[in-house]
Design an enzyme around this catalytic site. Sequence first.
Site, PDB file in Angstrom:
ATOM      1  N   GLU A   1       0.868   3.870  -3.010  1.00  0.00           N
ATOM      2  CA  GLU A   1      -0.219   5.006  -2.432  1.00  0.00           C
ATOM      3  C   GLU A   1       1.121   6.455  -2.365  1.00  0.00           C
ATOM      4  OE1 GLU A   1      -2.168   5.672   0.959  1.00  0.00           O
ATOM      5  OE2 GLU A   1      -4.187   4.312  -0.335  1.00  0.00           O
TER       6      GLU A   1
ATOM      7  N   GLU B   1      -8.098   5.502  -7.273  1.00  0.00           N
ATOM      8  CA  GLU B   1      -7.890   6.680  -6.797  1.00  0.00           C
ATOM      9  C   GLU B   1      -7.071   7.409  -7.109  1.00  0.00           C
ATOM     10  OE1 GLU B   1      -7.086   3.796  -3.215  1.00  0.00           O
ATOM     11  OE2 GLU B   1      -5.673   3.766  -4.677  1.00  0.00           O
TER      12      GLU B   1
ATOM     13  N   GLU C   1       1.212  -1.074   0.054  1.00  0.00           N
ATOM     14  CA  GLU C   1       0.083  -0.108   0.082  1.00  0.00           C
ATOM     15  C   GLU C   1       1.268   1.038   0.303  1.00  0.00           C
ATOM     16  OE1 GLU C   1      -3.152   0.919  -0.600  1.00  0.00           O
ATOM     17  OE2 GLU C   1      -4.034  -1.276   0.285  1.00  0.00           O
TER      18      GLU C   1
END
Length: 184
Positions: A92, A137, A88
């Site tokens: 991100e 995202e 993650e």
Amino acid sequence: MTELDRQSARIVWQGKYQRMMVRGTWEYVERAHAGGLAAIIIAVTPDDDVLFVEQFRVPLQARTIEMPAGLVGDIHAGESIEVSAIRELEEETGWTADHAEVLMIGPTSSGSSSEKIAFVRATGLRKVGEGGGDGDEDITVHAIPRGSAAAWLARKMGEGYELDAKLWAGLWMIEHTLDGTPRS
């Protein structure tokens, strides 16, 4: 054990990621993936910058500032907390880590959800990409000097951003062990 403890929970609605549960008169949300656990990643770069992410959150209808985070085992069932956290972090922020250490696990909102979150310290950071999240995202990465991170967060709150309250716990964990002693 109370009567409520003995009653079975029943699913009243289920989606891809969450389900609504009822146990007696109590209603709550549960994560639909195995374990129902998320990880929040405490990451400080070699330049002593704390990594934060900014993104639009549909439930709030607002942009938020958070530490990098994600669901554990949502892509690969059985994936460890540490492996999920590093995955993650990279997805991100574009940073990866040599090591991840689980500091604590606890509930996120015990009155409305069974979800728990693991605070994970990522160390040995190195930049490997741009970050920004997956295809769904739109994440902006902020690398803020550790010494001014709390003031930067306060400014962002004044600008109208929604701030995850766990940010301050994460900042505290950069400087301290769980028993409050200074981290060496």
